[in-house]
Design an enzyme around this catalytic site. Structure first.
Site, PDB file in Angstrom:
ATOM      1  N   LYS A   1      10.156   3.985   5.492  1.00  0.00           N
ATOM      2  CA  LYS A   1       9.512   4.101   4.281  1.00  0.00           C
ATOM      3  C   LYS A   1      10.601   4.063   3.151  1.00  0.00           C
ATOM      4  O   LYS A   1      11.557   3.449   3.414  1.00  0.00           O
ATOM      5  CB  LYS A   1       8.907   5.627   4.152  1.00  0.00           C
ATOM      6  CG  LYS A   1       7.782   5.882   5.305  1.00  0.00           C
ATOM      7  CD  LYS A   1       6.548   5.069   4.738  1.00  0.00           C
ATOM      8  CE  LYS A   1       5.440   5.641   5.524  1.00  0.00           C
ATOM      9  NZ  LYS A   1       4.065   4.776   4.955  1.00  0.00           N
TER      10      LYS A   1
ATOM     11  N   ARG B   1       8.445  11.133  -2.622  1.00  0.00           N
ATOM     12  CA  ARG B   1       7.935  12.347  -1.798  1.00  0.00           C
ATOM     13  C   ARG B   1       8.859  13.188  -1.328  1.00  0.00           C
ATOM     14  O   ARG B   1       8.357  14.484  -1.095  1.00  0.00           O
ATOM     15  CB  ARG B   1       7.289  11.654  -0.382  1.00  0.00           C
ATOM     16  CG  ARG B   1       6.140  10.598  -1.018  1.00  0.00           C
ATOM     17  CD  ARG B   1       4.865  10.512   0.000  1.00  0.00           C
ATOM     18  NE  ARG B   1       3.653   9.524  -0.342  1.00  0.00           N
ATOM     19  CZ  ARG B   1       3.007   9.744  -1.274  1.00  0.00           C
ATOM     20  NH1 ARG B   1       2.949  10.748  -2.105  1.00  0.00           N
ATOM     21  NH2 ARG B   1       2.279   8.556  -1.603  1.00  0.00           N
TER      22      ARG B   1
ATOM     23  N   ASP C   1       1.655  10.187   5.150  1.00  0.00           N
ATOM     24  CA  ASP C   1       2.662  10.452   3.731  1.00  0.00           C
ATOM     25  C   ASP C   1       2.356  12.058   3.431  1.00  0.00           C
ATOM     26  O   ASP C   1       3.000  12.509   2.436  1.00  0.00           O
ATOM     27  CB  ASP C   1       1.624   9.699   2.652  1.00  0.00           C
ATOM     28  CG  ASP C   1       2.170   8.383   2.590  1.00  0.00           C
ATOM     29  OD1 ASP C   1       3.166   7.935   3.015  1.00  0.00           O
ATOM     30  OD2 ASP C   1       1.365   7.370   1.716  1.00  0.00           O
TER      31      ASP C   1
ATOM     32  N   ARG D   1      13.634  -3.262   4.454  1.00  0.00           N
ATOM     33  CA  ARG D   1      12.197  -2.493   5.090  1.00  0.00           C
ATOM     34  C   ARG D   1      11.619  -3.967   5.636  1.00  0.00           C
ATOM     35  O   ARG D   1      11.556  -4.736   5.030  1.00  0.00           O
ATOM     36  CB  ARG D   1      11.392  -2.098   3.890  1.00  0.00           C
ATOM     37  CG  ARG D   1      11.894  -0.922   3.226  1.00  0.00           C
ATOM     38  CD  ARG D   1      10.881  -0.260   2.196  1.00  0.00           C
ATOM     39  NE  ARG D   1       9.916   0.325   2.724  1.00  0.00           N
ATOM     40  CZ  ARG D   1       8.853   0.777   2.273  1.00  0.00           C
ATOM     41  NH1 ARG D   1       8.903   1.181   0.879  1.00  0.00           N
ATOM     42  NH2 ARG D   1       7.712   1.316   2.812  1.00  0.00           N
TER      43      ARG D   1
ATOM     44  N   SER E   1      -3.008   4.272  -3.720  1.00  0.00           N
ATOM     45  CA  SER E   1      -3.540   3.592  -2.652  1.00  0.00           C
ATOM     46  C   SER E   1      -4.687   2.911  -2.909  1.00  0.00           C
ATOM     47  O   SER E   1      -4.930   1.625  -2.740  1.00  0.00           O
ATOM     48  CB  SER E   1      -3.986   4.378  -1.300  1.00  0.00           C
ATOM     49  OG  SER E   1      -2.546   4.968  -0.949  1.00  0.00           O
TER      50      SER E   1
ATOM     51  N   SER F   1       2.968  -0.227  10.118  1.00  0.00           N
ATOM     52  CA  SER F   1       2.549   0.051   8.696  1.00  0.00           C
ATOM     53  C   SER F   1       0.948  -0.642   8.628  1.00  0.00           C
ATOM     54  O   SER F   1       0.915  -1.817   8.761  1.00  0.00           O
ATOM     55  CB  SER F   1       3.359  -0.545   7.603  1.00  0.00           C
ATOM     56  OG  SER F   1       2.708  -0.535   6.518  1.00  0.00           O
TER      57      SER F   1
ATOM     58  N   LYS G   1       7.199   6.666  -9.341  1.00  0.00           N
ATOM     59  CA  LYS G   1       6.920   5.807  -8.275  1.00  0.00           C
ATOM     60  C   LYS G   1       5.348   6.105  -8.141  1.00  0.00           C
ATOM     61  O   LYS G   1       4.478   5.085  -7.819  1.00  0.00           O
ATOM     62  CB  LYS G   1       7.447   5.989  -7.040  1.00  0.00           C
ATOM     63  CG  LYS G   1       7.127   4.933  -5.914  1.00  0.00           C
ATOM     64  CD  LYS G   1       8.096   4.938  -4.771  1.00  0.00           C
ATOM     65  CE  LYS G   1       7.544   4.036  -3.592  1.00  0.00           C
ATOM     66  NZ  LYS G   1       7.537   2.668  -3.965  1.00  0.00           N
TER      67      LYS G   1
ATOM     68  N   GLN H   1      -0.408  -1.068   5.985  1.00  0.00           N
ATOM     69  CA  GLN H   1      -0.327  -2.051   4.795  1.00  0.00           C
ATOM     70  C   GLN H   1      -0.253  -3.505   5.339  1.00  0.00           C
ATOM     71  O   GLN H   1      -0.685  -4.447   4.721  1.00  0.00           O
ATOM     72  CB  GLN H   1       0.785  -1.782   3.995  1.00  0.00           C
ATOM     73  CG  GLN H   1       0.647  -0.487   3.295  1.00  0.00           C
ATOM     74  CD  GLN H   1       1.731  -0.109   2.268  1.00  0.00           C
ATOM     75  OE1 GLN H   1       2.582  -0.982   2.171  1.00  0.00           O
ATOM     76  NE2 GLN H   1       1.788   1.040   2.027  1.00  0.00           N
TER      77      GLN H   1
ATOM     78  N   ARG I   1      -5.073  -1.518  -3.904  1.00  0.00           N
ATOM     79  CA  ARG I   1      -6.236  -2.480  -3.093  1.00  0.00           C
ATOM     80  C   ARG I   1      -6.913  -2.934  -4.288  1.00  0.00           C
ATOM     81  O   ARG I   1      -7.403  -4.344  -4.073  1.00  0.00           O
ATOM     82  CB  ARG I   1      -7.042  -1.604  -1.965  1.00  0.00           C
ATOM     83  CG  ARG I   1      -6.016  -1.293  -0.952  1.00  0.00           C
ATOM     84  CD  ARG I   1      -6.481   0.081  -0.434  1.00  0.00           C
ATOM     85  NE  ARG I   1      -5.885   0.136   1.077  1.00  0.00           N
ATOM     86  CZ  ARG I   1      -4.805   0.351   1.245  1.00  0.00           C
ATOM     87  NH1 ARG I   1      -4.143   1.126   0.090  1.00  0.00           N
ATOM     88  NH2 ARG I   1      -4.076   0.850   2.428  1.00  0.00           N
TER      89      ARG I   1
END
Length: 431
Positions: A341, A389, A314, A123, A26, A170, A414, A172, A30
């Protein structure tokens, strides 16, 4: 390509060792966008080896971008002379890259098509596209309305500085807009509608921008960033707290545990550092010393019945699987984003937990575990649904299940490529 399955076993119920985690995906994603937008003023240190980050770095750090980016001082071009137009960029399953690059290329000169894996094409991206269009971006859909692939036509001319976006989608999308805000001629005044999901991720973005010299104000539901220049600085990426969560899970399912995770601090920007508080409910003590965190297990009754995971979605699979394995019939809220997701994580959890006789029951926006028919099988096969995950959240069950087969082990690349190797360091066996 054939999927590579593995069989996990874990002799004994003790976990002891030191595990060096990769950099936070994360933070790193960024930081890479900030680095590219800064014209080379910002440098990124301790880059994650997660596949999503490698993908994003490979796009942003081309041979041309490794040179100092030259920002245009004339006209409305915000990102100029980067390279000749790219016809198509395929980001595979990297959702963060899709969102961040959509905003990044929206304010540039190039004509770019952003596409990805088949799941990525399912998505949604429409909310972000609508926001960028209202700012002045020229974006169209190549296949299905509201979903990738998308075409970004360049020639950005800002039409307004005020836009609104829903907070319960999201984070994001919000981060993507905040990352480009300082390069907008009119700056950005972002109005967040309703409750903000995953607030810590937005706070992380703003904190990293501040480290790079970008100031902001946040009053009530309005975040404002004026047009301004980045400062010359370095952004050091902390180890990944999301990755750390799986070691907390291992500690929680063990009878005894002493695990040291170097580099993690108690003042992290990462929202997933809340795992220290969540896992305290299961007897896991976090002691920060010697440049990292020590996890130890103490027998403790579990009393907490409701877990609100809105700000750390998450961690949902990790916490839910631990509760199910321990037979703790907790309820969970804040899971609204899990269905969009890498897979529909709610359905995936329901399907896999059923193999242990555990039900995850949906009642509106609350999900409750029913462990009344729970049983620990001698052998269990875990489908991963192309979701890293899912693989890592269920892997700790090998402490309880004598033979645990994990589908498509390579899916962990990933976000945590060394996961299986690190498991072997604390006594797991892999066949």
């Amino acid at each position: 390509m054939a999927k590579h399955n593995i069989i996990l076993t874990k002799p004994g119920k003790m976990a002891n060792g030191t595990v060096q985690l990769t950099g936070s995906k994360s933070e790193c994603n960024r930081a890479l966008v900030i680095e590219a937008l800064s014209g080379g003023k910002v440098k990124v240190e301790n880059i994650s080896d997660a596949a999503d980050t490698v993908t994003l770095a490979g796009i942003l750090r081309t041979e041309v971008r490794e040179q100092e980016l030259e920002m245009s001082s004339q006209g409305n071009s915000l990102i100029s002379d980067l390279q000749s137009p790219i016809s198509e960029i395929n980001i595979g399953p990297a959702g963060t890259a899709m969102r961040f690059l959509t905003a990044y290329y929206a304010i540039g000169d190039q004509e770019v098509i952003l596409t990805g894996s088949e799941r990525m094409k399912q998505r949604p991206i429409g909310i972000l596209v609508d926001a960028l269009r209202s700012l002045g971006a020229h974006i169209s859909y190549e296949e299905n309305e509201g979903y990738p692939p998308i075409k970004l036509k360049g020639n950005f001319e800002q039409q307004t500085r005020k836009i609104s976006i829903k907070g319960d989608i999201s984070s994001q999308y919000i981060t993507a807009l905040l990352l480009i805000a300082a390069r907008l001629p009119l700056g950005l005044e972002l109005h967040i509608e309703g409750d903000l999901t995953s607030r810590p991720y937005v706070e992380m973005t703003l904190a990293m921008l501040k480290q790079a010299g970008i100031q902001h104000s946040w009053q009530d539901n309005i975040i404002t960033i004026e047009k301004q220049d980045f400062a010359e600085t370095s952004l050091w990426v902390e180890p990944d707290w999301s990755a750390a969560s799986y070691w907390y899970s291992i500690a929680a399912l063990s009878d005894e545990a002493e695990i040291f995770l170097p580099g993690l601090t108690s003042y992290s920007l990462q929202g997933d550092s809340v795992i220290t508080e969540l896992m305290a409910n299961f007897g896991i003590t976090s002691q920060f010393k010697n440049g990292g965190v020590y996890l130890t297990k103490e027998p403790k009754p579990i009393f907490r019945k409701i877990f609100d995971l809105k700000e750390c979605p998450d961690l949902a699979q990790t916490v839910i699987v631990v509760c199910a394995a321990l037979g703790h019939e907790a309820s969970f809220t804040g899971l609204e984003t899990l269905k969009i997701k890498e897979t529909d994580r709610i359905l995936a959890l329901q399907t896999e937990l059923a193999k242990m006789g555990v039900k995850l029951i949906e009642k509106g926006q609350v999900y409750k575990l029913d462990c009344s028919e729970k049983q620990i099988p001698q052998r269990m096969f875990v489908n991963t649904y192309d979701d890293h995950r899912m693989a890592m959240a269920f892997a700790p069950l090998a402490i309880l299940i004598p033979e645990l087969e994990i589908e498509d082990a390579d899916v962990v690349e990933k976000s945590y490529p060394a996961f299986w190797t690190d498991l072997m360091k604390v006594g797991f066996s892999i066949a």
